[in-house]
Design a protein around this motif. Structure first.
Motif, mmCIF file in Angstrom:
data_model
loop_
_atom_site.group_PDB
_atom_site.id
_atom_site.type_symbol
_atom_site.label_atom_id
_atom_site.label_comp_id
_atom_site.label_asym_id
_atom_site.label_seq_id
_atom_site.Cartn_x
_atom_site.Cartn_y
_atom_site.Cartn_z
ATOM 1 N N UNK A 43 -8.947 -49.623 -59.631
ATOM 2 C CA UNK A 43 -7.519 -49.901 -59.831
ATOM 3 C C UNK A 43 -7.298 -50.979 -60.883
ATOM 4 N N UNK A 46 -8.158 -48.835 -64.335
ATOM 5 C CA UNK A 46 -7.664 -47.485 -64.657
ATOM 6 C C UNK A 46 -6.661 -47.524 -65.805
ATOM 7 N N UNK A 47 -6.731 -46.502 -66.618
ATOM 8 C CA UNK A 47 -5.730 -46.320 -67.678
ATOM 9 C C UNK A 47 -4.868 -45.084 -67.372
ATOM 10 N N UNK A 48 -4.855 -44.707 -66.091
ATOM 11 C CA UNK A 48 -4.020 -43.574 -65.666
ATOM 12 C C UNK A 48 -2.551 -43.875 -65.945
ATOM 13 N N UNK A 50 1.701 -43.861 -65.408
ATOM 14 C CA UNK A 50 2.562 -44.437 -64.373
ATOM 15 C C UNK A 50 2.741 -43.498 -63.180
ATOM 16 N N UNK A 52 0.794 -41.116 -62.022
ATOM 17 C CA UNK A 52 -0.444 -41.004 -61.253
ATOM 18 C C UNK A 52 -0.661 -42.270 -60.414
ATOM 19 N N UNK A 53 -0.323 -43.413 -61.006
ATOM 20 C CA UNK A 53 -0.489 -44.694 -60.305
ATOM 21 C C UNK A 53 0.492 -44.791 -59.136
ATOM 22 N N UNK A 54 1.726 -44.358 -59.364
ATOM 23 C CA UNK A 54 2.741 -44.362 -58.287
ATOM 24 C C UNK A 54 2.309 -43.458 -57.132
ATOM 25 N N UNK A 56 -0.763 -42.653 -56.309
ATOM 26 C CA UNK A 56 -1.871 -43.306 -55.594
ATOM 27 C C UNK A 56 -1.328 -44.361 -54.630
ATOM 28 N N UNK A 57 -0.334 -45.128 -55.077
ATOM 29 C CA UNK A 57 0.254 -46.167 -54.223
ATOM 30 C C UNK A 57 0.861 -45.542 -52.964
ATOM 31 N N UNK A 59 0.039 -42.719 -51.561
ATOM 32 C CA UNK A 59 -1.035 -42.215 -50.701
ATOM 33 C C UNK A 59 -1.728 -43.361 -49.953
ATOM 34 N N UNK A 60 -1.885 -44.492 -50.622
ATOM 35 C CA UNK A 60 -2.506 -45.650 -49.952
ATOM 36 C C UNK A 60 -1.644 -46.106 -48.778
ATOM 37 N N UNK A 61 -0.328 -46.077 -48.969
ATOM 38 C CA UNK A 61 0.562 -46.496 -47.871
ATOM 39 C C UNK A 61 0.416 -45.552 -46.688
ATOM 40 N N UNK A 62 0.215 -44.276 -46.998
ATOM 41 C CA UNK A 62 0.036 -43.282 -45.942
ATOM 42 C C UNK A 62 -1.290 -43.540 -45.192
ATOM 43 N N UNK B 25 5.006 -48.486 -66.788
ATOM 44 C CA UNK B 25 3.610 -48.499 -66.326
ATOM 45 C C UNK B 25 3.315 -49.811 -65.575
ATOM 46 N N UNK B 28 4.656 -49.511 -62.124
ATOM 47 C CA UNK B 28 3.796 -48.660 -61.298
ATOM 48 C C UNK B 28 2.541 -49.438 -60.859
ATOM 49 N N UNK B 70 -9.993 -42.059 -65.892
ATOM 50 C CA UNK B 70 -9.774 -42.737 -67.169
ATOM 51 C C UNK B 70 -9.794 -44.235 -66.924
#
Lengths: 226, 226
Positions: A43, A46-48, A50, A52-54, A56-57, A59-62, B25, B28, B70
């Motif tokens: 984390x 990562x250069x993913x 926005x 994709x990052x949102x 992931x966030x 999913x982490x909360x889940x 970004x 995010x 990435x």
């Protein structure tokens, strides 16, 4: 390891009397710790995009939800720990269940505590190097371990860290800690950080003063004692 | 903030010239940072069973996958950062995108850097209190911030941390950092940790020596400079 200490000497072994259930739970906690550490380093690098990052966030909360359904309070120790046996699963430096810890793996070799770890990009201070405070964190742990291993456990009262050169990230490190002086209630310890490839070139060193905790202080801090 | 420094003075604001894409970004990354921090504190305090913990670990590995597709290398700075503008999203003490950071939120008030944070159970050293090394980590940050804010940024060469009383977890803290002496290339700074409820009772304090980095040293450490 039966000495009372707040500096764990080993986050993983010991406690021969542990039940299979505790052993299984500790193994699961180590598995989660390893997954957390990988996630944290990724984390921070990562250069993913926005979106994709949102995602992931969210999913982490889940994932966090079910784990949060049953949590200890500050006054309760983790049921997987064995404080007097030296098992601290979540120690922020050595705990194999900790997402914060590198973790540092250490053992006593000829009276000196020798540790290893590698710091990922999440520990970055000046570009490409470890944050100076992280070095102090690692050395406080090494010195505390050394005082406990020497039979003189205590709490840090003073720690002086000297920075000779920056500590590179993503590079295997070699840490040391040793007791240099034992006074009546005070113990002085010294520690170093170097790379594993060049262990004789000290990058950071620290000297610490530790003091044994009086029983009345233990009662004041933890009531009947932790 | 246009001073070159490796101590970020603010992890969130600044850089008026940032594009909407970078702003989005960064938002995010902050969202992921917040989710990571909650997950980390919960994971250090969960009493969930082994199966539930194993399942969470597997799900985290799945979430990590796309983020890992990435990643920057150690030699590359995060594209969301603005090093010279003082934006370090992943700083391990103040970075709002960091899972490691409490994070510390700080600003300059009448020439003193004043910061706030609350340490969760993941930072535990002695039972119910923060790890001593974590206090050193926080204070190194506060002192570095103070030197940068004073116009004399540098790198830590020595940090002495004095522990007067343990730092409680899950308790709002008040941190300070101030420059006490400016010599030719050396800056001395002092900082404290107290609870927000009792700011005059210092729990931990630190004195640090910082030295400005010579241009030839910058080249040696980072090539053409970070």
């Amino acid at each position: 390891m039966t000495k009372r200490s707040y500096h764990p000497t080993d986050g993983r072994t010991g406690n021969g009397a542990a039940s299979d259930a505790i052993r299984e739970r500790r193994a699961a906690i180590e598995d989660l710790g390893a997954a957390l550490r990988t996630l944290l380093q990724v984390s921070a690098s990562t250069e993913a995009g926005a979106d994709e990052i949102r995602l992931a966030a969210a999913e982490l909360r889940r994932v966090t939800g079910p784990l949060a359904a049953s949590v200890r309070t500050r006054a309760q120790q983790p049921s997987a720990d064995d404080l007097l046996g030296g098992i601290r699963m979540y120690n922020p430096v050595s705990g194999t269940g900790s997402g914060l810890a590198p973790p540092v793996d250490a053992e006593v070799v000829d009276g000196v505590v020798v540790g290893t770890c590698t710091l990922g990009l999440a520990y970055e201070g000046p570009p490409t190097y470890a944050h100076g405070g992280v070095s102090a964190l690692l050395l406080d742990h090494m010195l505390g371990y050394a005082t406990t291993a020497s039979g003189h456990p205590g709490m840090t009262v003073e720690l002086t860290t000297r920075y000779r050169a920056p500590v590179p990230l993503q590079t295997p490190l070699r840490l040391t800690g040793r007791v240099t002086e034992v006074l009546t209630r005070k113990v002085i310890a010294h520690g170093t950080i170097a790379t594993a490839a060049d262990p004789d070139t000290v990058l950071v060193e620290a000297t610490g003063t530790f003091v044994a905790i009086r029983p009345e202080k233990v009662r004041a801090l933890w009531g009947s004692g932790p």
